[in-house]
Design an enzyme around this catalytic site. Sequence first.
Site, short mmCIF file in Angstrom:
data_model
loop_
_atom_site.label_atom_id
_atom_site.label_comp_id
_atom_site.label_asym_id
_atom_site.label_seq_id
_atom_site.Cartn_x
_atom_site.Cartn_y
_atom_site.Cartn_z
N ASN A 211 0.83 -1.21 0.00
CA ASN A 211 0.00 0.00 0.00
C ASN A 211 0.87 1.27 0.00
O ASN A 211 2.07 1.20 -0.28
CB ASN A 211 -1.03 0.00 1.13
CG ASN A 211 -2.36 0.59 0.66
OD1 ASN A 211 -2.37 1.65 0.03
ND2 ASN A 211 -3.44 -0.08 0.95
N ARG A 212 0.26 2.40 0.32
CA ARG A 212 0.89 3.69 0.01
C ARG A 212 1.56 4.36 1.20
O ARG A 212 1.11 4.24 2.34
CB ARG A 212 -0.18 4.64 -0.55
CG ARG A 212 -0.68 4.18 -1.90
CD ARG A 212 -1.89 4.97 -2.37
NE ARG A 212 -2.28 4.51 -3.70
CZ ARG A 212 -2.99 3.40 -3.93
NH1 ARG A 212 -3.40 2.64 -2.93
NH2 ARG A 212 -3.27 3.04 -5.18
N HIS B 247 3.37 -0.06 -2.76
CA HIS B 247 3.77 -1.48 -2.82
C HIS B 247 5.28 -1.70 -2.91
O HIS B 247 5.76 -2.53 -3.68
CB HIS B 247 3.07 -2.17 -4.00
CG HIS B 247 1.59 -2.33 -3.82
ND1 HIS B 247 0.97 -2.32 -2.60
CD2 HIS B 247 0.58 -2.50 -4.73
CE1 HIS B 247 -0.34 -2.49 -2.76
NE2 HIS B 247 -0.61 -2.59 -4.04
N HIS C 188 -1.28 -10.19 -2.88
CA HIS C 188 -2.11 -9.40 -3.79
C HIS C 188 -2.87 -10.28 -4.80
O HIS C 188 -3.02 -9.91 -5.95
CB HIS C 188 -1.22 -8.38 -4.51
CG HIS C 188 -1.92 -7.13 -4.90
ND1 HIS C 188 -2.92 -7.10 -5.84
CD2 HIS C 188 -1.77 -5.86 -4.47
CE1 HIS C 188 -3.34 -5.86 -5.99
NE2 HIS C 188 -2.66 -5.08 -5.15
N GLU D 242 -6.56 -7.61 0.66
CA GLU D 242 -5.15 -7.54 1.07
C GLU D 242 -5.11 -7.23 2.56
O GLU D 242 -5.32 -6.10 2.98
CB GLU D 242 -4.44 -6.43 0.28
CG GLU D 242 -4.54 -6.58 -1.22
CD GLU D 242 -4.32 -5.25 -1.92
OE1 GLU D 242 -3.25 -4.63 -1.76
OE2 GLU D 242 -5.23 -4.80 -2.65
C1 GLA Z 1 -3.61 -1.93 -4.67
C2 GLA Z 1 -3.94 -0.49 -4.71
C3 GLA Z 1 -4.67 -0.15 -5.95
C4 GLA Z 1 -3.90 -0.61 -7.16
C5 GLA Z 1 -3.63 -2.09 -7.04
C6 GLA Z 1 -2.79 -2.60 -8.17
O1 GLA Z 1 -4.64 -2.70 -4.27
O2 GLA Z 1 -4.64 -0.06 -3.57
O3 GLA Z 1 -4.88 1.23 -6.02
O4 GLA Z 1 -2.69 0.08 -7.26
O5 GLA Z 1 -2.97 -2.36 -5.85
O6 GLA Z 1 -3.31 -2.24 -9.41
#
Ligand code: GLA
Length: 364
Positions: free
Chosen positions: A93-94, A119, A190, A329
């Site tokens: 995640n971010r 990620h 994922h 996830e």
């Molecule tokens: C995660 C992110 C999404 C996207 C997917 C991959 O789940 O939260 O925004 O980037 O991965 O496409």
Amino acid sequence: MKKILAAVVFVALMAGCASVKVADFDSIQEYTLKNKAGMEVKLTNYGATITSIKTADRDGKMDDIALGYNDVSDYMNAVDKPYFGSVVGRYGNRIAKGRFTVDGEEYELATNNGENHLHGGVIGFDKVVWDAEIVGKNAVCFTYLAKDGEEGYPGNLSIAVTYTLTEENEIQIDYLATTDKATPVNLTNHTYFNLKGEGEGDILGHELMINAKGFTPVDKGLIPTGEIAPVAGTPFDFTVAKPIGRDIGQKDQQLEYGLGYDHNFVLDKEGKEGQMTRAATAYEPTTGRFMEVFTKEPGIQFYCGNFLDGRLKGKSGKTYVYRGGFCLETQHYPDSPNQPQFPSTILRPGADYETRTTYRFSVR
Ligand code: GLA
């Protein structure tokens, strides 16, 4: 680049672990796990990835319910980087603007998702070759050493991810990590599921339950605002199972930002912290397939394949349409290194990162 399924040739069978088969193409291997009920899971050490999950429908028909490819080069070059089936990290995640501070020291990571880090960066754990070892009946352990400074993260991080296929039709994923410098760690898997079968249209008819009364609303870049908002009265209420598509078209700022569901849910934990909780269930009415997700993690990112758009074709040649798969996830919340009110994701030397997630399959 080697094909991982270039030929269905199994070159090694471990004595005593008769159900793990290994197809070896130089450094990339594929492992096939099969239990007595006939459930089959394929894994590769490229990205510690689940490449296939075959389960029975209510008539006993086996289908592959995980999106993915036949060829490692497709995993490497896929448009829009879908992360099909892989382990993501060092931070799944971010992280806002790719920046965080630990013990007074500021670190800068790649910004590979607009202005944010996603990620694990440009070459995350999904894009590296892991070592692999068969560690038991239907169990494979993937290990990887992420070097100090790799993708900008501090500390040598030693990771082990073990996949076990149980006789109860479960995929159990055990994550372990240790570090020699304080670092954020947030590992997850994922896999995109389509319980009708991969490539069999969209997932909007799946009935999803998420055991969460709250979620973490986000800004336009999908970074949490810091608030934990109640799901009650919003399209994010999955506390009682409902079709994924029921409320997805509602006018809602969070759905606009996510282009649909792409949000972290704050799980209602049962028992003590660190214990397994039933986080989510998904039921597909036409096939009867039912999936349950259990985890020790405090959160779960529900992403419903909003970036799939029909450009990718999967392992059986079928097109992966818009919302043709969904991910659950299990994780800590996004951007935790910058949000002190969220459960901490900092792993320190001497401590063990230890977590487990189990996906259980049955029919109804
Ligand atoms: C995660 C992110 C999404 C996207 C997917 C991959 O789940 O939260 O925004 O980037 O991965 O496409």
